[in-house]
Every structure is written in C-alpha cells, then in structure tokens.
Design a protein around this motif. Structure first.
Motif, PDB file in Angstrom:
ATOM      1  N   PRO A 220      54.273  80.682  87.610  1.00 48.12           N
ATOM      2  CA  PRO A 220      53.917  79.973  88.842  1.00 48.12           C
ATOM      3  C   PRO A 220      54.985  80.159  89.921  1.00 48.12           C
ATOM      4  O   PRO A 220      56.182  80.257  89.612  1.00 48.12           O
ATOM      5  CB  PRO A 220      53.816  78.509  88.393  1.00 48.12           C
TER       6      PRO A 220
ATOM      7  N   CYS B 235      47.714  85.844  93.562  1.00 45.43           N
ATOM      8  CA  CYS B 235      47.468  84.403  93.478  1.00 45.43           C
ATOM      9  C   CYS B 235      45.961  84.215  93.686  1.00 45.43           C
ATOM     10  O   CYS B 235      45.176  85.067  93.284  1.00 45.43           O
ATOM     11  CB  CYS B 235      48.319  83.613  94.471  1.00 45.43           C
ATOM     12  N   ARG B 236      45.527  83.140  94.308  1.00 51.75           N
ATOM     13  CA  ARG B 236      44.086  82.963  94.490  1.00 51.75           C
ATOM     14  C   ARG B 236      43.559  83.766  95.672  1.00 51.75           C
ATOM     15  O   ARG B 236      42.570  84.473  95.554  1.00 51.75           O
ATOM     16  CB  ARG B 236      43.727  81.486  94.661  1.00 51.75           C
TER      17      ARG B 236
ATOM     18  N   ARG C 272      49.900  81.836  90.267  1.00 50.04           N
ATOM     19  CA  ARG C 272      49.123  80.604  90.450  1.00 50.04           C
ATOM     20  C   ARG C 272      49.607  79.513  89.496  1.00 50.04           C
ATOM     21  O   ARG C 272      50.370  79.752  88.570  1.00 50.04           O
ATOM     22  CB  ARG C 272      47.631  80.897  90.202  1.00 50.04           C
ATOM     23  N   GLU C 273      49.087  78.315  89.716  1.00 48.78           N
ATOM     24  CA  GLU C 273      49.421  77.163  88.880  1.00 48.78           C
ATOM     25  C   GLU C 273      48.807  77.311  87.482  1.00 48.78           C
ATOM     26  O   GLU C 273      47.860  78.071  87.280  1.00 48.78           O
ATOM     27  CB  GLU C 273      48.916  75.873  89.532  1.00 48.78           C
TER      28      GLU C 273
ATOM     29  N   ASP D 265      50.892  87.048  88.068  1.00 49.74           N
ATOM     30  CA  ASP D 265      50.047  85.970  88.594  1.00 49.74           C
ATOM     31  C   ASP D 265      50.939  84.765  88.870  1.00 49.74           C
ATOM     32  O   ASP D 265      51.575  84.232  87.958  1.00 49.74           O
ATOM     33  CB  ASP D 265      48.981  85.634  87.546  1.00 49.74           C
TER      34      ASP D 265
ATOM     35  N   HIS E  34      42.075  84.541  84.353  1.00 50.08           N
ATOM     36  CA  HIS E  34      43.107  85.468  84.820  1.00 50.08           C
ATOM     37  C   HIS E  34      42.825  86.864  84.283  1.00 50.08           C
ATOM     38  O   HIS E  34      41.969  87.041  83.412  1.00 50.08           O
ATOM     39  CB  HIS E  34      44.503  84.998  84.386  1.00 50.08           C
TER      40      HIS E  34
ATOM     41  N   ARG F 204      50.300  82.620  98.439  1.00 51.30           N
ATOM     42  CA  ARG F 204      51.448  82.409  97.550  1.00 51.30           C
ATOM     43  C   ARG F 204      52.022  83.734  97.073  1.00 51.30           C
ATOM     44  O   ARG F 204      53.237  83.902  96.969  1.00 51.30           O
ATOM     45  CB  ARG F 204      51.051  81.549  96.349  1.00 51.30           C
TER      46      ARG F 204
ATOM     47  N   GLU G 137      45.012  76.961  87.133  1.00 47.48           N
ATOM     48  CA  GLU G 137      44.279  78.115  87.667  1.00 47.48           C
ATOM     49  C   GLU G 137      44.303  79.270  86.662  1.00 47.48           C
ATOM     50  O   GLU G 137      43.300  79.934  86.433  1.00 47.48           O
ATOM     51  CB  GLU G 137      44.906  78.576  88.987  1.00 47.48           C
ATOM     52  N   TRP G 138      45.473  79.508  86.070  1.00 39.24           N
ATOM     53  CA  TRP G 138      45.648  80.558  85.066  1.00 39.24           C
ATOM     54  C   TRP G 138      44.731  80.298  83.873  1.00 39.24           C
ATOM     55  O   TRP G 138      44.060  81.208  83.390  1.00 39.24           O
ATOM     56  CB  TRP G 138      47.117  80.599  84.642  1.00 39.24           C
TER      57      TRP G 138
END
Length: 108
Positions: A39, A60-61, A22-23, A20, A31, A65, A26-27
C-alpha cells in the motif's frame, strides 16, 4: 510535465514487476496474479522489499496513487513507470484478476 513515464495497460512490458499500491481491501477484492502488494503509505518503510534492478510497473485503482508512488520511486533511484488508468483500465482491457476474499474478483 511529470518527471516519470506513464504506460497504458495494453503496452505493459512482459518483464516488469507489477507493484500494486492500493489498500488491503482493494487488493483482496481483485488484483493481477503475480503482482507485489505494498500500500502507498507503507512504501517508504517497505522499500527494501523491492529489487532496485527491477523495472516496476506501478498500479492503483485509477492512476493517482500510483503516480505519486512512481514519482517517489524514481526520485529514490528506482526504475518505475505509472500504469495509466490503473486497475480500472486493467479490467476494461480484459486482463485477468484473482481475489483473496473467496468472492469473484473485482476492482473496488
């Protein structure tokens, strides 16, 4: 045409490592259990945390990314595929989520 493979959530192999990218916020909100969190902007500096022999399933979302991360990983000799639709597709497919923030898990 991209120089990496994309796979749908419904077709993910069971034996890959979900990465993953993501930032942190977000995590923490939600998740996949057992996923590895690095990230995107930290990936080059933290590459040694990944096993080059693992098949990486990069998420990612929504897929942007993770596409960049997958392209970079493949260019650096890793086996990586991009998860189409990202965590949005994961949630839509009814896959389970866990959260780190004490709230019900969600995708931000």
């Amino acid at each position: 045409m991209s120089d990496f493979e994309t796979v749908r959530v419904e077709a993910l192999p069971a034996d890959g490592t979900l990465l993953d990218v993501r930032e942190d916020y977000e995590w923490e909100a939600g998740h996949a259990e057992g996923a590895v969190h690095i990230p995107l902007e930290q990936l080059p500096a933290r590459l040694d945390e990944l096993d080059p022999d693992d098949d990486l399933l990069v998420i990612c979302r929504t897929g942007g990314r993770s596409a960049r991360a997958t392209q970079w990983l493949v260019a650096n000799g890793y086996s990586a595929v991009n998860v189409a639709g990202g965590m949005d597709a994961w949630l839509t497919a009814g896959r389970p989520l866990v959260a780190e923030n004490g709230q019900p898990p969600t995708v931000l």
